[in-house]
Design an enzyme around this catalytic site. Sequence first.
Site, PDB file in Angstrom:
ATOM      1  N   ARG A 104      25.873  21.554   6.677  1.00 20.27           N
ATOM      2  CA  ARG A 104      26.604  20.329   5.840  1.00 20.27           C
ATOM      3  C   ARG A 104      26.745  19.129   6.993  1.00 20.27           C
ATOM      4  O   ARG A 104      27.673  19.889   7.896  1.00 20.27           O
ATOM      5  CB  ARG A 104      26.713  20.472   4.093  1.00 20.27           C
ATOM      6  N   ARG A 154       0.811  -1.385   0.099  1.00 15.05           N
ATOM      7  CA  ARG A 154      -0.045   0.457   0.159  1.00 15.05           C
ATOM      8  C   ARG A 154       0.962   1.260  -0.046  1.00 15.05           C
ATOM      9  O   ARG A 154       0.462   2.218  -0.109  1.00 15.05           O
ATOM     10  CB  ARG A 154      -1.006   0.021   1.519  1.00 15.05           C
ATOM     11  N   GLN A 157      14.000 -14.518   4.761  1.00 16.47           N
ATOM     12  CA  GLN A 157      12.769 -15.175   5.193  1.00 16.47           C
ATOM     13  C   GLN A 157      12.778 -14.590   3.417  1.00 16.47           C
ATOM     14  O   GLN A 157      11.951 -13.561   3.295  1.00 16.47           O
ATOM     15  CB  GLN A 157      11.325 -14.162   6.282  1.00 16.47           C
TER      16      GLN A 157
HETATM   17  C1  UD1 Z   1      -1.029  -8.753  12.817  1.00 17.54           C
HETATM   18  C2  UD1 Z   1      -0.931  -9.596  13.943  1.00 17.54           C
HETATM   19  C3  UD1 Z   1      -2.442  -9.004  14.281  1.00 17.54           C
HETATM   20  C4  UD1 Z   1      -1.817  -7.744  14.920  1.00 17.54           C
HETATM   21  C5  UD1 Z   1      -1.642  -6.631  13.696  1.00 17.54           C
HETATM   22  C6  UD1 Z   1      -0.888  -5.187  14.121  1.00 17.54           C
HETATM   23  C7  UD1 Z   1       0.128 -12.007  13.167  1.00 17.54           C
HETATM   24  C8  UD1 Z   1      -1.471 -13.019  12.308  1.00 17.54           C
HETATM   25  N1  UD1 Z   1      -1.637 -10.865  13.726  1.00 17.54           N
HETATM   26  O1  UD1 Z   1      -2.096  -8.937  11.815  1.00 17.54           O
HETATM   27  O2  UD1 Z   1      -2.770  -9.649  15.251  1.00 17.54           O
HETATM   28  O3  UD1 Z   1      -3.497  -6.593  15.757  1.00 17.54           O
HETATM   29  O4  UD1 Z   1      -0.380  -7.220  13.057  1.00 17.54           O
HETATM   30  O5  UD1 Z   1      -0.789  -4.639  13.314  1.00 17.54           O
HETATM   31  O6  UD1 Z   1       0.682 -11.441  13.328  1.00 17.54           O
HETATM   32  N2  UD1 Z   1       5.928 -10.126   8.231  1.00 17.54           N
HETATM   33  C9  UD1 Z   1       7.117 -10.729   8.072  1.00 17.54           C
HETATM   34  N3  UD1 Z   1       7.072 -11.626   7.517  1.00 17.54           N
HETATM   35  C10 UD1 Z   1       5.612 -12.167   6.757  1.00 17.54           C
HETATM   36  C11 UD1 Z   1       4.583 -11.724   7.106  1.00 17.54           C
HETATM   37  C12 UD1 Z   1       4.837 -10.648   8.293  1.00 17.54           C
HETATM   38  O7  UD1 Z   1       8.350  -9.933   7.785  1.00 17.54           O
HETATM   39  O8  UD1 Z   1       5.907 -13.526   6.949  1.00 17.54           O
HETATM   40  C13 UD1 Z   1       6.174  -8.069   9.690  1.00 17.54           C
HETATM   41  C14 UD1 Z   1       5.024  -7.252   8.146  1.00 17.54           C
HETATM   42  O9  UD1 Z   1       6.426  -6.662   7.687  1.00 17.54           O
HETATM   43  C15 UD1 Z   1       4.913  -5.962   9.426  1.00 17.54           C
HETATM   44  C16 UD1 Z   1       4.465  -7.292  10.537  1.00 17.54           C
HETATM   45  O10 UD1 Z   1       5.264  -8.434  10.479  1.00 17.54           O
HETATM   46  O11 UD1 Z   1       5.644  -5.554  10.014  1.00 17.54           O
HETATM   47  C17 UD1 Z   1       3.198  -7.430  10.596  1.00 17.54           C
HETATM   48  O12 UD1 Z   1       2.546  -8.200   9.743  1.00 17.54           O
HETATM   49  P1  UD1 Z   1       1.274  -7.467   8.702  1.00 17.54           P
HETATM   50  O13 UD1 Z   1       0.575  -8.980   7.600  1.00 17.54           O
HETATM   51  O14 UD1 Z   1       1.497  -6.336   9.408  1.00 17.54           O
HETATM   52  O15 UD1 Z   1      -0.096  -8.190   9.696  1.00 17.54           O
HETATM   53  P2  UD1 Z   1      -1.547  -7.556   9.729  1.00 17.54           P
HETATM   54  O16 UD1 Z   1      -2.122  -8.902   9.388  1.00 17.54           O
HETATM   55  O17 UD1 Z   1      -1.498  -6.832  10.171  1.00 17.54           O
END
Ligand code: UD1
Length: 450
Positions: free
Chosen positions: A316, A15, A75
């Site tokens: 600077r 996004r 990852q």
């Molecule tokens: C996650 C939580 C949710 C919480 C929310 C808060 C989980 C399953 N859910 O959801 O409970 O309310 O955050 O914002 O954890 N990331 C990785 N590798 C992955 C997946 C994610 O590094 O495979 C990192 C993303 O870059 C990000 C963070 O983990 O910084 C959270 O991932 P995101 O996909 O935003 O999780 P949400 O669905 O928002």
Amino acid sequence: MATALIVLAAGQGTRMNSDFPKVLHELGGAPLFAHALASGAALAPERTVLVIGHGAGAVEKAALEVDPEIGIAVQEEQLGTAHAVAQAKGFFDGFEGDTIVLYGDTPFVRPETLEAMQAARAAGHAVVVLGFEAADPARYGRLVMDGQQLMRIVEYKDASDEERAITLCNSGVICADTSVMFDLIDAVSNENASGEYYLPDIVGLARARGLTATAVTCPEAETLGINSRAELAAAEAEFQSRARAAALENGVTLTAPDTVFFAHDTVIGRDVVVEPNVVFGPGVTIETGARIRAFSHLEGAHVGGGAIVGPYARLRPGAELDGGARIGNFVEIKNAQIGPGAKVNHLTYIGDATVGEDANIGAGTVTCNYNGVEKFHTEIGARAFIGSDTMLVAPVTVGDGAMTGSGSVITKDVPADSLALGRAEQVVKIGVASRLFELYKKNKENRGKE
Ligand code: UD1
Ligand code: MG
């Protein structure tokens, strides 16, 4: 109790609509992930691991610049937050202590909040989650509580209507005993609505093993995550308003606070006055009693006590102003030391130079430091007087108390106490001006007749 940090930063951040990984976008002049690292660093962690994926090369490079000791786990495929944490496991052989998991896109979590989580861990809970009361719970994971006990976390997609009505949400920050956490992660499955390995599932798994979990809460603003440019801009506004409030609190006068912009690491002493429309890039320190006048731009600079900078000055990286130095309008200073009480007041470039105590640099002076290939140093002694419009062709030295004539091009060293003139000698021809004017008028008339 030893502490470690794992910061998750593998996601792409679709996004943001960007060619760059989300965590490299800047807030307060530092990449997003560096803010999460800084909150965690306040706990003096014994090891810190950043989990990266999208744009891994660029993120790794930036991370090593912020912290050369940081562990980097890659990852390859983003299979969920539990899977992300599992990638860091190799860094924890033999480690005993707690691990705190943070998100690289969540910059405002305060160290005090993390300390409260550590305290809850010390009170005996195996897993401690940071929760917040959400104004709009939207798609956040929901914390299912039973009194002080956290029973489990359910993701929005997997939640019942009853669970979706819960407003206490998961921030994503988790603190747990490190080996317990990795054991629990081994048991996490991806049989859920997203087909992902959810880190929050370790709460339910911990309880199933007779361990306990609880939640610590913080204001929603602290858990603000950044997913879009609009959210980044809102976070920058929030960051700036906090930085302004902190500066005022610390005894800095800001004439028009809303027009002054700070970086994540700006340090300003007491009784410094910052006039309107000043921008601090990264790496600036201003000592007590200095004045930064309107419309100045500073980065990587140190301003000594009582110095005056601007209006319209540019400092600077490597600009070092000693106490009482004076940098005036349309002056640029780069990688140069300006001695105590020295004055560089107008329309000047001083780069790769040392300017001695109480030296006076005339208007329009330029240190010609670059020959197109290499940079060279200029040395200006104490109490030297550099005439206006002097070009100092580096490498060159002007000794203590020496003078250069206005308009000079100085290519050779000037010994102490000498006058150097490097310009064509003046010729005066009495009465020639009126004859020339006549000639020019005739020339013009003749052209009109053609
Ligand atoms: C996650 C939580 C949710 C919480 C929310 C808060 C989980 C399953 N859910 O959801 O409970 O309310 O955050 O914002 O954890 N990331 C990785 N590798 C992955 C997946 C994610 O590094 O495979 C990192 C993303 O870059 C990000 C963070 O983990 O910084 C959270 O991932 P995101 O996909 O935003 O999780 P949400 O669905 O928002
Ligand atoms: Mg998210």
